[in-house]
Design an enzyme around this catalytic site. Structure first.
Site, mmCIF file in Angstrom:
data_model
loop_
_atom_site.group_PDB
_atom_site.id
_atom_site.type_symbol
_atom_site.label_atom_id
_atom_site.label_comp_id
_atom_site.label_asym_id
_atom_site.label_seq_id
_atom_site.Cartn_x
_atom_site.Cartn_y
_atom_site.Cartn_z
ATOM 1 N N THR A 222 0.751 -1.286 0.066
ATOM 2 C CA THR A 222 -0.120 -0.281 -0.126
ATOM 3 C C THR A 222 0.341 1.031 0.211
ATOM 4 O OG1 THR A 222 -2.019 -1.338 1.430
ATOM 5 C CG2 THR A 222 -1.502 1.894 0.497
ATOM 6 N N PHE B 75 1.528 5.416 0.648
ATOM 7 C CA PHE B 75 0.374 6.262 1.673
ATOM 8 C C PHE B 75 1.042 7.279 1.315
ATOM 9 C CE2 PHE B 75 0.340 2.535 4.184
ATOM 10 C CZ PHE B 75 -1.025 2.376 4.863
#
Length: 443
Positions: free
Chosen positions: A311, A313
Site C-alpha cells: 500500500t 501512503f
C-alpha cells in the site's frame, strides 16, 4: 517554511468511545471538527491565531516588566507593578492566567537590597520559544485513519519515527486535524497494489488545501485473528476491511472456512470489535500488532493471496516543501481539460517529449459538472462525462523540464494544481512474510 502549531492537547478533542453495538464495529476516535467549531487551549488562550499571538506578546511584556529594578515605581508599588498595567496588546484584552515564574533573586547585599543574579539577562519570550516547530520526523503529531493497530498507524511510524500517532475515524477527519493544527502531518493511503486506488482520498486531496510532502510504501501482512482458545472449526464469520477480505479470499478457501464474509470500516477495528463483544464465532483479518493490542490469537499468519501486497501512503502537511534535485523526486498534479478533441493526448505528450516518466494517471468525474452535453447536427445530442485527471510523474519541480512541461499543459487545461513535489520512497522492498503455503497456515 516551518510551521508553528499551538500546543493543544488532543485529549480534549477526543470524546469517549461509545458502547460497541453489534453490527457496527467502526467507532469514533477523533470527532469530525468543522471550521466553525472552537478549540480550547490551555490557560484560556483563544482559539484563533490572533488571540494566541496576543497572549505570546503579553507573556513577553510581563517578563520585561519583571526585569525592571525594584525602585522603578516612585509611588512605592511592588516590583511587578509594571506588569499589572498591561491591559491589552494589539487591541486584544485578556484575563489569562499566565502563571509566570518570578526571576530568582540572590541574597541581600550589604545595603540590604536584593539584586539579580549576575548572569545573562533573560531574553523576552517569542512564539518560537513557546511552541518550537518540531524537527522533521521527530515529536510530530501524525493523524491517520483507523484505530491503533491499523496498517495506517504502521505507515505513520515508518514515515515519522517516534511520532505521536493520532487515530481518526474518517479520512476527512485526518485532513481537518492538520488544517486545524490538531496534528502536524497526516499519513493516508492512496493506492494498493491489489485493490487499486483509494478514490475517497483523491477527492479529498482536491477539496482540501494540504500539500503532499512525501510518500511511504508499506508491505501488507494479513493475519487471521480470533479470541484465545477459539479453533477454526468454530468460526462461522470473518470480518475485516473490504479490500482485506478480497486480498485473502483464496487463502480463506484453502483453510476450509465455511464462514460468511462481512465488511467493516478497518482491519484493526474488526479485531477490537471482536474482543470488546467476546465474539467466539467470529474471526478478523488484521495485523499481528492488532492481535497484541486486543488480546487476540493468530490462527493463520500471512494469509494474503499475493505476497507482493503493498500500500502506498502519502504524507500531508499545511505547507509544501522546497523541491530539490539531489535525489529522486515525484510530483503530483490534478487538472481538468477544456472542451476539444485530443486534449489528453496533448497533455501526455508534454511529458513524453521531455522524457518524463508517468507513474500514475487517475481519472475522477468532475464533482460540480459531471455530465456535459454535446450537440452535433449530424449525430444528435450526446452526453459525456467531465473528468479531473490526477497524474504522478518522476521529476522535481526544481527541474527546468518539469516547469516547461507544466507550462505547456496549462495551455490545454482549464484548471491545473500541483498537489506536491516530494522525495520518492526509495527504501528497498521485500515481499511480505509467508510466501509459501506451509508458512501461511501454521496450525
Amino acid at each position: 517554511m516551518q510551521s508553528l502549531s499551538p500546543p493543544s492537547p488532543i485529549k480534549s478533542l477526543v470524546r469517549k468511545r461509545p458502547p460497541v453495538i453489534r453490527g457496527s464495529p467502526g467507532k469514533l476516535l477523533l470527532q469530525c471538527i468543522y471550521r466553525s467549531d472552537s478549540v480550547s487551549f490551555p490557560n484560556g488562550v483563544g482559539s484563533n491565531r490572533a488571540d494566541w499571538q496576543s497572549s505570546c506578546a503579553i507573556l513577553a511584556s510581563k517578563v520585561v516588566a519583571q526585569q525592571q529594578p525594584a525602585n522603578k515605581s516612585s509611588s512605592g508599588g511592588d516590583v511587578d507593578g509594571g506588569a499589572d498595567h498591561v491591559a491589552a496588546v494589539n487591541g486584544h484584552k485578556t484575563s489569562v492566567d499566565l502563571n509566570l515564574v518570578p526571576i530568582e533573586k540572590t541574597a541581600s547585599n550589604s545595603n540590604g537590597n536584593s539584586s539579580i543574579k549576575p548572569h545573562q539577562p533573560q531574553k523576552p519570550l517569542t512564539i518560537t520559544d513557546l511552541c518550537p516547530a518540531p524537527m522533521h520526523g521527530s515529536h510530530l503529531r501524525v493523524a491517520y485513519q483507523g484505530v491503533p493497530g491499523a496498517y495506517s498507524e504502521a505507515a505513520a511510524g515508518k514515515a515519522y519515527p517516534n511520532c505521536e500517532a493520532i487515530p481518526c475515524d474518517q479520512f476527512e477527519v485526518a485532513f481537518q486535524a492538520v488544517e486545524l493544527w490538531i496534528a502536524d502531518r497526516a499519513v493516508l493511503p492512496v493506492e494498493n497494489s491489489l485493490g487499486g486506488s483509494i478514490h475517497r482520498n483523491y477527492d479529498l486531496l482536491l477539496r482540501h488545501r494540504l500539500h503532499i510532502v512525501g510518500e511511504v510504501q508499506l508491505p501488507v501482512h494479513h493475519c487471521l485473528l480470533a479470541l484465545p482458545g477459539v479453533r477454526k472449526e468454530y468460526i462461522n464469520r470473518v470480518i475485516s476491511h473490504p479490500q482485506a477480505l478480497a486480498q485473502c479470499e483464496l487463502t480463506l478457501t484453502k483453510l476450509g472456512l465455511q464462514a460468511a464474509r462481512e465488511a467493516v470500516d478497518d482491519t484493526a477495528g474488526a479485531a477490537e470489535y471482536i474482543a470488546a463483544n467476546n465474539l467466539r464465532d467470529t474471526a478478523a483479518i488484521a495485523s499481528a500488532r492488532a492481535a497484541e493490542l486486543y488480546g487476540m490469537q493468530v490462527l493463520a499468519d500471512g494469509i494474503q493471496d499475493d505476497s507482493s501486497n503493498v500500500t502506498r501512503f502519502v504524507m500531508l502537511a499545511r505547507e509544501p516543501i522546497i523541491p530539490r534535485t539531489d535525489r529522486p523526486f515525484k510530483t503530483s498534479i490534478v487538472f481538468a481539460h477544456d472542451k476539444g478533441t485530443s486534449v489528453l493526448f496533448k497533455v501526455l505528450s508534454a511529458f513524453a517529449f521531455r522524457n518524463i516518466s508517468l507513474t500514475k494517471i487517475e481519472s475522477r468525474p468532475h464533482r460540480n459538472r459531471p455530465i456535459r452535453l454535446v450537440d452535433d447536427g449530424n449525430v444528435g445530442t450526446a452526453k459525456h462525462f467531465e473528468y479531473m485527471f490526477y497524474i504522478d510523474f518522476e521529476a522535481s519541480m526544481a527541474e527546468i523540464r518539469a516547469q516547461n512541461a507544466l507550462a505547456e499543459v496549462q495551455e490545454f487545461t482549464s484548471f491545473l494544481r500541483v498537489l506536491g513535489s516530494y522525495p520518492m520512497d526509495m527504501t528497498p522492498w521485500c515481499p511480505s512474510r509467508g510466501d509459501n503455503d506451509d508458512e501461511k497456515i501454521p496450525f
